[in-house]
Scaffold this active site. Structure first.
Site, PDB file in Angstrom:
ATOM      1  N   GLU A 123      69.397 -11.574  22.827  1.00  0.00           N
ATOM      2  CA  GLU A 123      68.820 -11.351  21.486  1.00  0.00           C
ATOM      3  C   GLU A 123      68.390  -9.886  21.448  1.00  0.00           C
ATOM      4  O   GLU A 123      68.922  -9.098  20.674  1.00  0.00           O
ATOM      5  CB  GLU A 123      67.638 -12.303  21.248  1.00  0.00           C
ATOM      6  CG  GLU A 123      66.980 -12.155  19.872  1.00  0.00           C
ATOM      7  CD  GLU A 123      65.763 -13.073  19.683  1.00  0.00           C
ATOM      8  OE1 GLU A 123      65.165 -13.497  20.695  1.00  0.00           O
ATOM      9  OE2 GLU A 123      65.414 -13.354  18.517  1.00  0.00           O
TER      10      GLU A 123
ATOM     11  N   HIS B  56      69.118 -24.723  17.366  1.00  0.00           N
ATOM     12  CA  HIS B  56      68.183 -23.654  17.742  1.00  0.00           C
ATOM     13  C   HIS B  56      67.077 -23.583  16.688  1.00  0.00           C
ATOM     14  O   HIS B  56      67.233 -22.947  15.645  1.00  0.00           O
ATOM     15  CB  HIS B  56      68.940 -22.321  17.856  1.00  0.00           C
ATOM     16  CG  HIS B  56      68.105 -21.181  18.352  1.00  0.00           C
ATOM     17  ND1 HIS B  56      68.661 -20.065  18.956  1.00  0.00           N
ATOM     18  CD2 HIS B  56      66.768 -20.970  18.356  1.00  0.00           C
ATOM     19  CE1 HIS B  56      67.695 -19.222  19.291  1.00  0.00           C
ATOM     20  NE2 HIS B  56      66.530 -19.749  18.923  1.00  0.00           N
TER      21      HIS B  56
HETATM   22  N1  HPA Z   1      63.191 -15.403  20.462  1.00  0.00           N
HETATM   23  C1  HPA Z   1      62.395 -15.594  21.494  1.00  0.00           C
HETATM   24  N2  HPA Z   1      61.364 -16.421  21.474  1.00  0.00           N
HETATM   25  C2  HPA Z   1      61.114 -17.094  20.353  1.00  0.00           C
HETATM   26  C3  HPA Z   1      61.909 -16.931  19.245  1.00  0.00           C
HETATM   27  C4  HPA Z   1      63.017 -16.046  19.296  1.00  0.00           C
HETATM   28  O1  HPA Z   1      63.803 -15.846  18.342  1.00  0.00           O
HETATM   29  N3  HPA Z   1      61.386 -17.749  18.287  1.00  0.00           N
HETATM   30  C5  HPA Z   1      60.334 -18.373  18.836  1.00  0.00           C
HETATM   31  N4  HPA Z   1      60.157 -17.984  20.088  1.00  0.00           N
HETATM   32 ZN    ZN Z   2      64.746 -18.816  19.193  1.00  0.00          ZN
END
Ligand code: HPA
Ligand code: ZN
Length: 344
Positions: free
Chosen positions: A206, A23
């Site tokens: 997230e 990731h």
């Molecule tokens: N989340 C969503 N989109 C993203 C992220 C992330 O952590 N990093 C780069 N684009």
């Molecule tokens: Zn990411």
């Protein structure tokens, strides 16, 4: 790793573990020094006077705060040489952290929307991947990520642009602003990508609720979940993820910097492992979040008291959870086992 501090035994163990990074947004590995160098090379004006002022702006309260700065920074990337230099700097840094294989996400729409050709982006990345293989023996592959704040039609147009390179792209992903953009919005384009032989991953849980994680499983039929933290709020979902052996690409320093957790000692990595989840540890956007992959291993090890066996399990999950062919996974797994026998 703070430069002035001596390396501990645990640092040596963490760095020495053969591991995969699953990731990583390549645009998020753009260090301020390289951003200023590329701005100069390309005659692009940056809204900050110097590297220190830019770094001082990296104080985020949520994902969107970060994304606004991240997209603005990407404006310095204009030529294939820029993408090559960006990616090779990342591979060099990752090699120093014991990364033997990297699956890197790139956001073509961030660049094509500024008039940079898809070919310019991918040719620079592919040449850096070849250089990393020659220089470090590091394998790598590409995950083409769709920006979820844009429409599914935009994602389809990106998939069409990628057509000549599909044999050099391993997977599609889904990133950018999560809330308000559920996985279901991209069900058709993910089905098309899967039909074209690509693997599928998506950011989920997230900031978004557990329903976005189940949506990624059901509507997108993903092979991995990026992040997945909020799945822990739903015990049936945790059981489903554990029973199916779904890999989660967890990013501790990102979680801290984007306020997904309030402090590192609240990070759920050990709860994830205890629940039988196949968690991995990754850096996400290392230039913005204060550390590369070994810094992330070190941060959770210190804050949550992970054992060497836990850290080795996380590294093993990264190898078995990669999109590498079985023979390379077996070779890297044997290297990991031998390392742990000597140092565990
Ligand atoms: N989340 C969503 N989109 C993203 C992220 C992330 O952590 N990093 C780069 N684009
Ligand atoms: Zn990411």
């Amino acid at each position: 790793m703070p430069g002035q501090m001596a390396m501990t035994d645990l640092d040596h163990f963490i760095i020495g573990l053969p591991k995969a990074e699953l990731h990583l947004h390549i645009e998020g590995s753009l260090e301020p020094e390289l951003m200023f160098a590329l701005a100069r090379r390309n005659g692009v004006a940056l809204p900050y006077p110097d590297v220190e002022a830019l770094r001082a702006a990296y104080a985020f309260s949520n994902l969107q705060d970060f994304l606004d700065i991240y997209y603005a920074g990407a404006a310095v990337l204009r030529t294939s040489a820029d993408f090559h230099d960006l990616a090779l700097a990342y591979f060099d840094r990752a090699a120093a952290d014991g990364v033997v294989h990297a699956e890197i996400m790139f956001d073509p729409q961030t660049h094509t929307a500024r008039g940079i050709a898809f070919a310019t982006v991918i040719e620079g990345l592919l040449s850096a991947m070849a250089a990393a293989q020659a220089r470090h023996g590091m394998t790598s592959c590409l995950i083409m990520s769709f920006l979820r704040h844009l429409t599914e039609d935009d994602a389809f147009a990106t998939l069409a642009e990628a057509q000549p390179w599909l044999d050099r792209i391993t997977a599609v992903g889904l990133d950018s602003s999560e809330l308000g953009h559920p996985p279901e919005k991209f069900a058709r384009v993910f089905a098309a990508a899967r039909g074209a032989g690509l693997k599928c991953v998506a950011h989920a849980g997230e900031e978004g609720p557990p329903a976005y994680v189940s949506g990624a499983l059901d509507a997108l039929r993903v092979d991995r979940i990026d992040h997945g933290n909020r799945a822990l709020e739903d015990s049936a979902l945790v059981e489903r993820l554990a029973a199916s052996g779904m890999v989660l690409t967890v990013c501790p320093l990102s979680n801290l910097r984007l306020c997904v957790i309030s402090a590192m000692d609240r990070h759920p990595i050990d709860r994830m492992l205890a629940a039988g989840l196949r968690a991995t540890v990754n850096s996400d956007d290392p230039a913005y979040f204060g550390g590369y992959i070994a810094d992330n291993y070190r941060a959770v090890a210190a804050a949550r008291g992970l054992s060497r066996a836990d850290l080795a399990q996380i590294a093993r999950n990264s190898l078995t959870g990669s999109f590498l062919p079985a023979d390379r996974i077996a070779e890297l797994g044997a290297r990991l086992d031998a390392f742990v026998l000597r140092h565990g």
